[in-house]
Write a protein that holds these residues in place. Structure first.
Motif, PDB file in Angstrom:
ATOM      1  N   VAL A 405     -34.607 -45.554 -25.963  1.00  0.00           N
ATOM      2  CA  VAL A 405     -33.538 -46.341 -25.579  1.00  0.00           C
ATOM      3  C   VAL A 405     -32.195 -45.741 -25.936  1.00  0.00           C
ATOM      4  CG1 VAL A 405     -34.885 -48.479 -26.586  1.00  0.00           C
ATOM      5  CG2 VAL A 405     -33.593 -47.033 -28.183  1.00  0.00           C
ATOM      6  N   ARG A 406     -31.213 -46.088 -25.321  1.00  0.00           N
ATOM      7  CA  ARG A 406     -29.868 -45.615 -25.348  1.00  0.00           C
ATOM      8  C   ARG A 406     -29.232 -46.053 -26.699  1.00  0.00           C
ATOM      9  NH1 ARG A 406     -27.066 -46.729 -19.961  1.00  0.00           N
ATOM     10  NH2 ARG A 406     -28.062 -48.718 -20.292  1.00  0.00           N
ATOM     11  N   THR A 407     -28.491 -45.081 -27.545  1.00  0.00           N
ATOM     12  CA  THR A 407     -27.913 -45.494 -28.624  1.00  0.00           C
ATOM     13  C   THR A 407     -26.452 -45.796 -28.564  1.00  0.00           C
ATOM     14  OG1 THR A 407     -27.742 -43.221 -29.230  1.00  0.00           O
ATOM     15  CG2 THR A 407     -29.657 -44.354 -30.323  1.00  0.00           C
ATOM     16  N   ILE A 408     -25.904 -46.668 -29.088  1.00  0.00           N
ATOM     17  CA  ILE A 408     -24.225 -47.156 -28.987  1.00  0.00           C
ATOM     18  C   ILE A 408     -23.523 -45.980 -29.410  1.00  0.00           C
ATOM     19  CG2 ILE A 408     -22.886 -49.019 -29.592  1.00  0.00           C
ATOM     20  CD1 ILE A 408     -25.265 -50.835 -30.289  1.00  0.00           C
ATOM     21  N   CYS A 409     -22.553 -45.912 -28.588  1.00  0.00           N
ATOM     22  CA  CYS A 409     -21.586 -45.041 -28.757  1.00  0.00           C
ATOM     23  C   CYS A 409     -20.783 -45.086 -30.594  1.00  0.00           C
ATOM     24  CB  CYS A 409     -20.506 -44.727 -27.969  1.00  0.00           C
ATOM     25  SG  CYS A 409     -19.199 -43.669 -28.207  1.00  0.00           S
ATOM     26  N   PRO A 410     -20.852 -44.380 -31.229  1.00  0.00           N
ATOM     27  CA  PRO A 410     -20.505 -44.566 -32.518  1.00  0.00           C
ATOM     28  C   PRO A 410     -18.904 -44.809 -32.801  1.00  0.00           C
ATOM     29  CG  PRO A 410     -21.015 -42.146 -32.489  1.00  0.00           C
ATOM     30  CD  PRO A 410     -21.388 -42.947 -31.177  1.00  0.00           C
ATOM     31  N   GLU A 411     -18.275 -44.196 -31.769  1.00  0.00           N
ATOM     32  CA  GLU A 411     -16.795 -44.472 -31.485  1.00  0.00           C
ATOM     33  C   GLU A 411     -16.124 -45.881 -31.077  1.00  0.00           C
ATOM     34  OE1 GLU A 411     -14.480 -41.838 -32.408  1.00  0.00           O
ATOM     35  OE2 GLU A 411     -16.426 -40.824 -33.197  1.00  0.00           O
ATOM     36  N   CYS A 412     -16.966 -46.558 -30.239  1.00  0.00           N
ATOM     37  CA  CYS A 412     -16.485 -47.639 -29.571  1.00  0.00           C
ATOM     38  C   CYS A 412     -17.445 -48.807 -30.021  1.00  0.00           C
ATOM     39  CB  CYS A 412     -16.174 -47.392 -28.022  1.00  0.00           C
ATOM     40  SG  CYS A 412     -17.841 -46.982 -27.118  1.00  0.00           S
ATOM     41  N   LYS A 413     -18.200 -48.584 -30.766  1.00  0.00           N
ATOM     42  CA  LYS A 413     -19.138 -49.748 -31.399  1.00  0.00           C
ATOM     43  C   LYS A 413     -18.433 -50.897 -32.079  1.00  0.00           C
ATOM     44  CE  LYS A 413     -23.084 -48.607 -33.438  1.00  0.00           C
ATOM     45  NZ  LYS A 413     -24.092 -48.099 -34.424  1.00  0.00           N
ATOM     46  N   LYS A 500     -34.245 -51.896 -33.838  1.00  0.00           N
ATOM     47  CA  LYS A 500     -33.197 -51.018 -33.609  1.00  0.00           C
ATOM     48  C   LYS A 500     -32.009 -51.734 -33.219  1.00  0.00           C
ATOM     49  CE  LYS A 500     -35.302 -46.539 -32.780  1.00  0.00           C
ATOM     50  NZ  LYS A 500     -34.637 -46.293 -34.132  1.00  0.00           N
ATOM     51  N   ALA A 501     -32.177 -52.802 -32.338  1.00  0.00           N
ATOM     52  CA  ALA A 501     -31.050 -53.756 -31.860  1.00  0.00           C
ATOM     53  C   ALA A 501     -30.640 -54.526 -32.974  1.00  0.00           C
ATOM     54  CB  ALA A 501     -31.655 -54.455 -30.720  1.00  0.00           C
ATOM     55  N   ALA A 502     -31.429 -54.811 -33.837  1.00  0.00           N
ATOM     56  CA  ALA A 502     -31.117 -55.799 -35.029  1.00  0.00           C
ATOM     57  C   ALA A 502     -30.194 -55.126 -35.920  1.00  0.00           C
ATOM     58  CB  ALA A 502     -32.211 -56.416 -35.571  1.00  0.00           C
ATOM     59  N   GLU A 503     -30.522 -53.556 -36.278  1.00  0.00           N
ATOM     60  CA  GLU A 503     -29.808 -52.638 -37.078  1.00  0.00           C
ATOM     61  C   GLU A 503     -28.395 -52.200 -36.430  1.00  0.00           C
ATOM     62  OE1 GLU A 503     -32.876 -49.646 -37.757  1.00  0.00           O
ATOM     63  OE2 GLU A 503     -34.152 -51.080 -39.111  1.00  0.00           O
ATOM     64  N   GLY A 504     -28.191 -52.602 -35.085  1.00  0.00           N
ATOM     65  CA  GLY A 504     -27.114 -52.253 -34.376  1.00  0.00           C
ATOM     66  C   GLY A 504     -26.921 -50.705 -33.893  1.00  0.00           C
ATOM     67  N   GLU A 505     -28.309 -50.030 -33.823  1.00  0.00           N
ATOM     68  CA  GLU A 505     -28.267 -48.794 -33.353  1.00  0.00           C
ATOM     69  C   GLU A 505     -28.483 -48.811 -31.599  1.00  0.00           C
ATOM     70  OE1 GLU A 505     -31.587 -45.951 -34.673  1.00  0.00           O
ATOM     71  OE2 GLU A 505     -31.816 -47.464 -36.344  1.00  0.00           O
ATOM     72  N   THR A 506     -29.049 -49.834 -31.055  1.00  0.00           N
ATOM     73  CA  THR A 506     -29.029 -50.119 -29.595  1.00  0.00           C
ATOM     74  C   THR A 506     -28.660 -51.384 -29.456  1.00  0.00           C
ATOM     75  OG1 THR A 506     -30.459 -49.505 -27.750  1.00  0.00           O
ATOM     76  CG2 THR A 506     -31.319 -50.796 -29.415  1.00  0.00           C
ATOM     77  N   THR A 507     -28.669 -51.684 -28.019  1.00  0.00           N
ATOM     78  CA  THR A 507     -28.143 -53.149 -27.542  1.00  0.00           C
ATOM     79  C   THR A 507     -29.421 -53.934 -27.619  1.00  0.00           C
ATOM     80  OG1 THR A 507     -28.148 -52.448 -25.404  1.00  0.00           O
ATOM     81  CG2 THR A 507     -25.945 -52.063 -26.541  1.00  0.00           C
ATOM     82  N   ILE A 508     -29.045 -55.413 -27.425  1.00  0.00           N
ATOM     83  CA  ILE A 508     -30.020 -56.319 -27.044  1.00  0.00           C
ATOM     84  C   ILE A 508     -30.595 -55.685 -25.779  1.00  0.00           C
ATOM     85  CG2 ILE A 508     -30.250 -58.681 -26.268  1.00  0.00           C
ATOM     86  CD1 ILE A 508     -28.618 -59.368 -28.599  1.00  0.00           C
ATOM     87  N   ALA A 509     -29.577 -55.476 -24.589  1.00  0.00           N
ATOM     88  CA  ALA A 509     -30.086 -55.163 -23.416  1.00  0.00           C
ATOM     89  C   ALA A 509     -31.161 -54.062 -23.141  1.00  0.00           C
ATOM     90  CB  ALA A 509     -29.086 -54.745 -22.364  1.00  0.00           C
TER      91      ALA A 509
END
Length: 521
Positions: A405-413, A500-509
């Motif tokens: 899964v793609r992880t959310i960018c830490p700079e614009c989360k 991972k989505a609930a922990e904010g690492e990746t998105t719901i999508a």
């Protein structure tokens, strides 16, 4: 004056960047003529036009120093507005303008793409053309951009409009450039020459490999060509040797899965399988496991197609079907070299599976991969190959299924508020309101305005218990195996993705994408 920090943002391959044709027109326009080609190349920029507000719009392929912006303002005697563009497209536009003006004598149309293989003079021209400095520079820039964007693959595709270049970043393809059709033969021939392929052969696919150094980094690039309607297409698989083998703890496993898998790979014998579709990171996981157990006291031999990473301390054997070296034949030879651990790149047929099982029964630890949707499916795949159920039950120690899964960018989360349907799906996966910290990426320069940067694994580990072995031996169905595995502690892929989505690492999508793949499987 508009500084480089105020430039309008555009995603990779998005509609905000100037089109290739606009850049080529700008390269021959009156504004560009006021700057030398060397200056344009050095700073990777092109003046586009004068905006309604009176400023000069400048397309740039990389951030400009304030000094350069001041120089442009003084040259044009107007404010400057910077527009993001792809560096490769700017470079191609500058080169095309030089060619048209005669400043660089490049007869790019001297060799037609469809030239017959017997025309030696045409092939000589093509070979010379591919070795010209502008073409080499364009190809090098293509690879440099891929390295900067962390691309795993570069797709160079012949189309009716020209040469389309796309990069696969974090598993998703992005358009990065379109070069004029006149560059097609030269660029593709350059790539084939680099990989030591036959530039005269354009009717059949070819595969090659090249090792090169760019920006003080060593790259292994696998090159694959394919004949298409409009000319050859080339795919470059980039393996950055500087990245090295990742540690097991850096793959994204949750703590419990990592502990259980670490205990599993320490066992003295048996078979450990990693399953998932192509591109799901199976080989990366296998190498991480081998790295964890790779000591001077352990003899590890691998057979792979191809050998993607060369690792000190491992004996690595590439498959070569033309020479009669298949997975099965290589596996037989390996057993005579006193290994403790064997890694087979893929179990493709019954013969390979049976030899691996015999190796496990005689005291070896065997790692391999299978293409299945989930961990219990690895058992049924072996049975479908014709392996006896009692042998599968006796030798398989565990099966790890995975996705990326793609992880959310830490700079614009930023926080994300799910809609009603997403809330319902989260609760169905076992994540109530108090367990959610959903996030999404707003998009910034650090992540090329995608909202994502990097990928992490989502894992489903089925450790074979006595109950599961009994179920396999008596021919339990896939649904029964899945139920028994979950009772024994296996966390399904869908729930792992939602975690991972609930922990904010990746998105719901991304979590929903994994869930849809599971449903489709």
């Amino acid at each position: 004056m508009t500084g480089s920090s105020d430039r309008p943002a555009a995603p990779a391959g998005g509609n905000g960047s100037p089109a290739s044709r606009d850049l080529r027109d700008a390269a021959t326009g009156p504004l560009a003529q006021r700057l030398s080609p060397k200056y344009l190349e050095q700073h990777c920029l092109l003046p586009l036009d004068i905006a309604p507000d009176g400023s000069v719009r400048i397309a740039t392929g990389r951030p400009l120093d304030a000094t350069v912006v001041d120089e442009l303002r003084l040259t044009f005697e107007k404010p400057i507005t910077l527009i993001d563009a792809q560096a490769a497209e700017i470079e191609a536009a500058i080169l095309s303008a030089q060619s048209d003006s005669g400043s660089e004598t490049l007869d790019l149309e001297a060799v037609e793409v469809g030239a017959s293989d017997g025309e030696g003079e045409a092939l000589d021209d093509l070979r010379a053309l591919a070795s010209r400095a502008p073409v080499i520079k364009l190809v090098n820039l293509m690879l440099l951009e891929a390295l900067e964007h962390r691309a795993s693959d570069v797709h160079v595709e012949s189309t009716t409009d020209g040469l389309r270049v796309r990069q696969r970043i974090d598993g998703v393809l992005h358009d990065v450039a379109t070069h004029p059709r006149q560059y097609q033969a030269a660029v593709i021939s350059r790539l084939k020459i680099m990989a030591n392929l036959n530039i005269a052969e354009r009717r059949v696919p070819q595969d090659g490999r090249v090792r090169l150094r760019l920006s003080d980094r060593e790259l292994d690039v696998r090159v694959s060509t394919l004949p298409t309607v409009h000319g050859e297409g080339v795919v470059l698989r980039i393996l950055d040797r500087a990245m090295g083998i990742r540690d097991l703890g850096a793959l994204g496993m949750d703590g419990d899965t990592e502990r259980r898998f670490s205990r599993l790979i320490q066992r003295p014998n048996g078979i450990i399988l990693v399953t998932g579709p192509t591109g799901s990171g199976k080989t990366t996981t296998l190498y991480a496991a081998l790295r964890r157990i790779n000591t001077s006291a352990v003899k590890i031999i691998t057979v792979e197609d191809p050998v993607e990473y060369q690792v000190e301390g491992l004996t690595q054997i590439p498959v070569n079907p033309r020479a009669g070296r298949t997975f099965a034949s290589a596996l037989r030879s390996i057993l005579r070299h006193d290994p403790d651990v064997i890694m087979v790149g893929e179990m493709r047929d019954r013969e390979t599976a049976e030899i691996a099982i015999q190796a496990a029964l005689t005291g070896h630890l065997v790692f391999s991969t299978l293409h299945t949707n989930d961990a219990p499916g690895g058992v049924t795949r072996l049975l479908d190959m014709g392996v006896e159920p009692y042998l599968v039950a006796a030798t398989v120690q565990g099966i790890l299924a995975q996705r990326l899964v793609r992880t959310i960018c830490p700079e614009c989360k930023v926080p994300y508020r799910p809609n009603a349907e997403e809330n319902r799906r989260a609760e169905a996966a076992g994540f109530g309101k108090g367990m959610r910290r959903f996030r999404s990426g707003g998009g910034c320069g650090y992540c090329a305005h995608t909202g994502y940067r990097g990928r992490a694994g989502v894992y489903e580990l089925m450790v074979m218990t006595e109950g599961l072995r009994s179920a396999v031996a008596r021919g339990a169905t896939l649904d029964q195996l899945r139920h028994d595995a979950e009772v024994a502690g296996m966390v399904p892929l869908e729930r792992a993705a939602w975690a991972k989505a609930a922990e904010g690492e990746t998105t719901i999508a991304e979590a929903l994408r994994i869930a849809s793949e599971e449903t489709a499987g």
